[in-house]
Design an enzyme around this catalytic site. Structure first.
Site, PDB file in Angstrom:
ATOM      1  N   LEU A  52      11.561  -1.921 -16.228  1.00 33.26           N
ATOM      2  CA  LEU A  52      12.490  -1.912 -15.101  1.00 33.26           C
ATOM      3  C   LEU A  52      12.208  -3.038 -14.122  1.00 33.26           C
ATOM      4  O   LEU A  52      13.097  -3.470 -13.388  1.00 33.26           O
ATOM      5  CB  LEU A  52      12.420  -0.564 -14.372  1.00 33.26           C
ATOM      6  CG  LEU A  52      12.783   0.670 -15.202  1.00 33.26           C
ATOM      7  CD1 LEU A  52      12.594   1.933 -14.372  1.00 33.26           C
ATOM      8  CD2 LEU A  52      14.213   0.576 -15.716  1.00 33.26           C
ATOM      9  N   GLY A  55       5.916  -5.564 -10.661  1.00 38.95           N
ATOM     10  CA  GLY A  55       5.371  -5.530  -9.319  1.00 38.95           C
ATOM     11  C   GLY A  55       4.246  -6.530  -9.172  1.00 38.95           C
ATOM     12  O   GLY A  55       3.886  -7.241 -10.115  1.00 38.95           O
ATOM     13  N   VAL A  56       3.673  -6.580  -7.984  1.00 40.46           N
ATOM     14  CA  VAL A  56       2.572  -7.500  -7.719  1.00 40.46           C
ATOM     15  C   VAL A  56       1.404  -7.233  -8.658  1.00 40.46           C
ATOM     16  O   VAL A  56       0.818  -8.148  -9.228  1.00 40.46           O
ATOM     17  CB  VAL A  56       2.109  -7.357  -6.256  1.00 40.46           C
ATOM     18  CG1 VAL A  56       0.864  -8.199  -6.020  1.00 40.46           C
ATOM     19  CG2 VAL A  56       3.219  -7.763  -5.304  1.00 40.46           C
ATOM     20  N   GLY A  58       1.344  -4.765 -11.332  1.00 43.26           N
ATOM     21  CA  GLY A  58       1.607  -4.139 -12.619  1.00 43.26           C
ATOM     22  C   GLY A  58       3.088  -4.007 -12.913  1.00 43.26           C
ATOM     23  O   GLY A  58       3.926  -4.156 -12.029  1.00 43.26           O
ATOM     24  N   LYS A  75       4.839   3.035 -12.847  1.00 40.52           N
ATOM     25  CA  LYS A  75       4.100   1.789 -12.638  1.00 40.52           C
ATOM     26  C   LYS A  75       2.663   1.979 -13.101  1.00 40.52           C
ATOM     27  O   LYS A  75       1.984   2.912 -12.666  1.00 40.52           O
ATOM     28  CB  LYS A  75       4.130   1.392 -11.161  1.00 40.52           C
ATOM     29  CG  LYS A  75       3.500   0.029 -10.878  1.00 40.52           C
ATOM     30  CD  LYS A  75       3.766  -0.404  -9.449  1.00 40.52           C
ATOM     31  CE  LYS A  75       3.306  -1.828  -9.200  1.00 40.52           C
ATOM     32  NZ  LYS A  75       3.616  -2.289  -7.828  1.00 40.52           N
ATOM     33  N   ASP A 168       4.894  -8.163   2.063  1.00 41.48           N
ATOM     34  CA  ASP A 168       5.667  -8.794   0.992  1.00 41.48           C
ATOM     35  C   ASP A 168       7.113  -8.302   1.027  1.00 41.48           C
ATOM     36  O   ASP A 168       7.700  -7.988  -0.007  1.00 41.48           O
ATOM     37  CB  ASP A 168       5.033  -8.507  -0.372  1.00 41.48           C
ATOM     38  CG  ASP A 168       5.460  -9.520  -1.435  1.00 41.48           C
ATOM     39  OD1 ASP A 168       5.798 -10.659  -1.061  1.00 41.48           O
ATOM     40  OD2 ASP A 168       5.456  -9.169  -2.630  1.00 41.48           O
TER      41      ASP A 168
END
Length: 384
Positions: A52, A55-56, A58, A75, A168
């Site tokens: 999907l 992320g930073v 994983g 995640k 972020d």
């Protein structure tokens, strides 16, 4: 959907000594810390190979809750102090307004390594900018931009009230719950989040296009980083392109750093011609290079353009058309930012600053050339 095979299921196993348990725990109250479940995530969820997002720290996979059939997002983080910190901060924020909810967290072994698995609500509406791109000829208005900024501000206000800096905040981390018109916009990915009460934020980790000036050097920084990011996102929402660019093809160039440090940006026509002065003033207050002069989240939420969004003019913007025309470029920019996220640890004192006279906004120049070649380009806003 690709269900997990027996081998895949077996690769996610409880850590030594863990006990079994039951199913979907639901999101805790905001600010509540919980211990990860120690039994296999596959006891409760059927995993898919469908990615999907990234992320930073994983990747995020699709999964389904076995008993309810609920579609969720999973995640996977390899266990480390940084991963534990991400889980902790997201758990503290989960349940807050306009923040992606955590449903469950598991501690399992994956390929012989201890890992943390965060099960979250699935944000099926996609990214903020993608939704605007897909509008086609339907006009995107200044009032809609104000309502979006109010929602993002509500999430930041919740975090800052708990002394958490997200660090972020960017369009890719702002997702909609569904494709429906009444979908809710939510903030996700706490991979760079830190508590602001324990120590000053000095780690230079960020996404370059949305980074505050003080992050670009040795100065300490705090929640005002998020306020700077709000200014950049608001700018893009109102015209379709960011205020600062790298001209070298690098994720962040010396010239771009220089412009960010000096707060050098403009409101070029025709994209900004009909945007209200209130909106431009708010952007100026958010993009102040001195963090002590920048608006706080409370001041932002109390600004008339935000707290009186119902009276913000419904002026059609160029945003949707610009995003659609530059769609291929935006995909490239996002790839640059994704690859730079975990690796940007730059010693800025060693960087030679590029002469501003040789720095040009190449994307804006490209747009101007296209406009010059078409007499109807300046009327694009009216045809959205």
């Amino acid at each position: 959907m690709d269900g997990e095979t027996a081998g895949e299921k077996g690769s996610l196993v409880p850590p030594p000594g863990a006990l079994g348990g039951s199913a979907l725990g639901g999101a805790p109250a905001p600010g509540v810390r919980r211990e990860p479940k120690k039994y296999a995530v596959t006891d409760d969820y059927q995993l898919s190979k469908q990615v999907l997002g990234l992320g930073v720290n994983g990747k995020v996979l699709e999964c389904y809750h076995r008993r309810s059939g609920q579609k969720c997002a999973l995640k996977l983080l390899y266990d480390s102090p940084k991963a534990r910190q991400e889980v902790d901060h997201h758990w503290q924020a989960s349940g807050g307004p306009h923040i992606v909810r955590i449903l469950d967290v598991y501690e399992n072994m994956h390929h012989g390594k201890r890992c943390l698995l965060i099960v979250m609500e699935c944000m099926e509406g996609g990214e903020l900018f993608s939704r605007i791109q897909e509008r086609g000829d339907q006009a995107f208005t200044e009032r809609e931009a104000a309502e979006i900024m109010r929602d993002i501000g509500t999430a930041i206000q919740f975090l800052h009230s708990r002394n958490i800096a997200h660090r972020d905040v960017k369009p890719e981390n702002l997702l909609y719950t569904s494709k429906e018109k009444d979908a809710v916009l939510k903030l996700t990915d706490f991979g760079f989040a830190k508590e602001t009460t324990q120590n000053a934020l000095q780690t230079p980790c960020y996404t370059p296009y949305y980074v505050a000036p003080e992050v670009l050097g040795p100065e300490k920084y705090d929640k005002s980083c998020d306020m700077w990011s709000l200014g950049v996102i608001m700018y893009i929402l109102l015209c379709g392109f960011p205020p600062f660019y790298s001209n070298t093809g690098q994720a962040i160039s010396p010239g771009m750093k220089r412009r960010i440090r000096l707060g050098q940006y403009s409101f070029p026509n025709p994209e900004w011609l009909d945007v209200s002065e209130d909106a431009k003033q708010l952007i100026r207050l958010l993009l102040k290079t001195d963090p002590t002069e920048r608006l706080t989240i409370m001041q932002f939420m109390n600004h008339p353009w935000i707290n009186q969004s119902m009276v913000v003019p419904q002026t059609p913007l160029y945003t949707a058309r610009v995003l659609q025309e530059d769609k291929d470029h935006w995909d490239d920019v996002k790839e640059e930012m994704t690859s730079a996220l975990a690796t940007m640890r730059v010693d800025y004192d060693q960087v030679k600053i590029k002469d501003l006279k040789t720095s040009n906004n190449r994307l804006l120049n490209k747009r101007r050339k296209k406009q010059a070649g078409s007499s109807s380009a300046s009327q694009g806003c009216n045809n959205q």
